[in-house]
Design an enzyme around this catalytic site. Structure first.
Site, mmCIF file in Angstrom:
data_model
loop_
_atom_site.group_PDB
_atom_site.id
_atom_site.type_symbol
_atom_site.label_atom_id
_atom_site.label_comp_id
_atom_site.label_asym_id
_atom_site.label_seq_id
_atom_site.Cartn_x
_atom_site.Cartn_y
_atom_site.Cartn_z
ATOM 1 N N TRP A 139 0.890 -1.174 0.000
ATOM 2 C CA TRP A 139 0.000 0.000 0.000
ATOM 3 C C TRP A 139 0.922 1.216 0.000
ATOM 4 O O TRP A 139 1.823 1.304 0.851
ATOM 5 C CB TRP A 139 -0.859 -0.034 1.252
ATOM 6 C CG TRP A 139 -1.840 1.088 1.374
ATOM 7 C CD1 TRP A 139 -2.754 1.483 0.448
ATOM 8 C CD2 TRP A 139 -2.021 1.937 2.510
ATOM 9 N NE1 TRP A 139 -3.491 2.523 0.937
ATOM 10 C CE2 TRP A 139 -3.061 2.823 2.200
ATOM 11 C CE3 TRP A 139 -1.413 2.036 3.761
ATOM 12 C CZ2 TRP A 139 -3.497 3.792 3.088
ATOM 13 C CZ3 TRP A 139 -1.855 2.997 4.646
ATOM 14 C CH2 TRP A 139 -2.888 3.866 4.310
ATOM 15 N N ASP A 221 -0.190 -4.649 9.962
ATOM 16 C CA ASP A 221 -1.201 -3.731 9.453
ATOM 17 C C ASP A 221 -2.413 -4.585 9.108
ATOM 18 O O ASP A 221 -2.366 -5.410 8.198
ATOM 19 C CB ASP A 221 -0.668 -2.996 8.217
ATOM 20 C CG ASP A 221 -1.692 -2.002 7.679
ATOM 21 O OD1 ASP A 221 -2.738 -1.813 8.327
ATOM 22 O OD2 ASP A 221 -1.444 -1.421 6.602
ATOM 23 N N LYS A 257 -13.021 -0.817 6.190
ATOM 24 C CA LYS A 257 -13.542 -1.788 5.220
ATOM 25 C C LYS A 257 -14.538 -2.736 5.857
ATOM 26 O O LYS A 257 -15.620 -2.955 5.338
ATOM 27 C CB LYS A 257 -12.402 -2.602 4.612
ATOM 28 C CG LYS A 257 -11.107 -1.855 4.443
ATOM 29 C CD LYS A 257 -11.024 -1.091 3.150
ATOM 30 C CE LYS A 257 -9.805 -0.183 3.198
ATOM 31 N NZ LYS A 257 -9.468 0.416 1.948
HETATM 32 C C1 LIG Z 1 -2.974 -2.084 3.744
HETATM 33 C C2 LIG Z 1 -3.733 -0.903 4.221
HETATM 34 N N1 LIG Z 1 -3.409 -0.350 5.397
HETATM 35 C C3 LIG Z 1 -4.062 0.701 5.883
HETATM 36 C C4 LIG Z 1 -5.101 1.272 5.198
HETATM 37 C C5 LIG Z 1 -5.748 2.512 5.775
HETATM 38 O O1 LIG Z 1 -7.007 2.366 6.200
HETATM 39 P P1 LIG Z 1 -7.860 3.612 6.687
HETATM 40 O O2 LIG Z 1 -8.655 4.062 5.525
HETATM 41 O O3 LIG Z 1 -8.674 3.075 7.795
HETATM 42 O O4 LIG Z 1 -6.923 4.667 7.151
HETATM 43 C C6 LIG Z 1 -5.485 0.753 3.967
HETATM 44 C C7 LIG Z 1 -6.578 1.363 3.204
HETATM 45 O O5 LIG Z 1 -6.735 1.219 2.030
HETATM 46 C C8 LIG Z 1 -4.782 -0.370 3.469
HETATM 47 O O6 LIG Z 1 -5.089 -0.922 2.300
#
Ligand SMILES: Cc1ncc(COP(=O)(O)O)c(C=O)c1O
Length: 411
Positions: A139, A221, A257
């Site tokens: 990400w 994560d 999500k």
């Molecule tokens: C791997 C990963 N970590 C963290 C996040 C961040 O999530 P949030 O939208 O809750 O900040 C995402 C969101 O797409 C993600 O794909």
């Protein structure tokens, strides 16, 4: 007249948001957005989880609630219930009072708080030179969040084998073996973004063995718990295994999500420490960091999650809602693979069903991606990642035919 901002350079737009904007402006009625990582129903619409609607009404009707500031670390019943779904109801670490948490602004906020803490306090008090390893690919925000917290040495670790469209286990283990002691590793707890490829249980055990021996820091994560298999416990297997192996670690949790609470910014940083005394000091420093960042977190999303997780009937209903989302993704995976195979699209497409979670790493190259966007109005990331939730029974034929046409015409 000169502006004080005359020297400000134009920043490049964030790819995934730019893609959504381009999609919005596209007049083609057949357009499909497979970019942004958000769930869509089979009608292509965002989904407010039924359990969330129900709890929202409970909150409105509850006259004992108000809008006073929350504590700096957040809503206690949110923090503890969130940690519980990551580590398991019967986690020995929870029973031993060595698990704590910080309510954060989404998974991003949890990563940010974790990174800020580690840079200041992990294993000494100046970690700007401590290597932080993120998977290749990952990400895209992982790099930036850690760099922004002051880490100067952010490195990729091998993860994806493009040739075999699967995990590069030897590469991964090799990078763990050669990383300097105490390096920080960001691991995707499940449903790896963007590859949709997770280590198996045995592979995770190999990863843990090296990390323990080499004294590497585990920073999970967890942004997709429930989305990989449809089952919260199965998706938390890796996190829980590492706890049984005695690691002190962080786990950034996002409820964007799995609760569909994208814009409420609900996240939690779970901390597993050696003992309650260490935990107490860590949390005291976390308070200092939160105070200068957002002072204290917002309550609505955290209340929604806490009420749901702490009420057995609502908890059951939520798990059912999560399964509905995961099952629709599985159906779209099977369906896309079958259609590509029926069209005899060149290449192998088994990876579409082998990969899990919200995303599929199609293997389409940047030129093919460009063709999909320009010629077919199908929006996907330059890496070839598609959001499986963007597929519906109505657009899947168009998408499959477009992939076919693209692969045949563009190399
Ligand atoms: C791997 C990963 N970590 C963290 C996040 C961040 O999530 P949030 O939208 O809750 O900040 C995402 C969101 O797409 C993600 O794909």
């Amino acid at each position: 007249i000169m502006s004080l901002f005359g020297e400000v350079p134009q920043a490049t737009p964030v790819a995934v948001f730019k893609l959504s904007n381009d999609f919005k402006e596209d007049a083609n009625p057949k357009k499909v957005n497979l970019g942004v990582g958000a769930y869509r129903t089979d009608e292509g619409q965002p989904w407010v989880l039924p359990v969330v609607k129900k709890v929202e009404k409970i909150i409105v009707a509850d006259n004992s609630l108000n809008h006073e500031y929350l504590a700096i670390l957040g809503l206690p019943e949110f923090r503890s219930s969130a940690s519980k779904i990551a580590l398991g109801e019967d986690s020995p670490a929870i029973q031993e009072n060595r698990v704590g948490a910080v309510q954060c602004l989404g998974g991003t906020g949890a990563l940010k708080m974790g990174a800020e803490f580690l840079r200041r306090w992990y294993n000494g008090n100046d970690n700007t030179k401590t290597p932080v390893y993120v998977s290749a690919p990952t990400w895209e925000n992982h790099n930036a969040v850690f760099a922004n917290a002051g880490f100067e040495d952010i490195r990729p670790y091998k993860y994806w084998d493009a040739e075999k469209r699967g995990l590069d286990l030897d590469g991964l283990l090799g990078d763990l073996e050669s990383a300097p002691k105490h390096s920080i590793f960001v691991l995707h707890a499940c449903a790896h973004n963007p590859t949709g490829t997770d280590p198996t249980h045995v592979e995770w055990m190999q990863v843990a063995e090296v990390m323990k021996r080499r004294k590497l820091f585990v920073f999970f994560d967890s942004a997709y718990q429930g989305f990989a298999s449809g089952c919260l416990d199965k998706d938390a297997w890796a996190v829980r295994y590492f706890v049984t192996q005695g690691f002190e670690m962080f786990c950034a949790q996002s409820f964007s999500k799995n609760f569909g609470l994208y814009n409420e910014r609900v996240g939690n940083l779970t901390i597993v420490a050696r003992d309650s005394d260490n935990l107490k000091r860590v949390l005291s420093q976390m308070e200092k960091i939160v105070r200068v960042t957002w002072s204290n977190p917002p309550s609505q999303g955290a209340r929604l999650v806490a009420i749901t997780l702490n009420t057995p009937e609502l908890f059951a209903e939520w798990k059912d809602n999560v399964k509905t989302m995961a099952d629709r993704v599985l159906l779209m995976r099977a369906s896309l693979q079958a259609k590509l195979q029926a069209l005899e699209t060149p290449g192998t497409w088994n990876h579409i069903t082998q990969q899990i979670g919200m995303f599929s790493f199609t293997g389409l190259n940047p030129k093919q991606v460009e063709y999909m966007i320009k010629e077919r109005s199908i929006y996907l990331m330059a890496s070839g990642r598609i959001n499986m939730c963007g597929l519906t029974t109505k657009n899947i034929d168009y998408v499959a035919e477009s992939i076919h046409e693209t692969v045949v015409n563009v190399q």
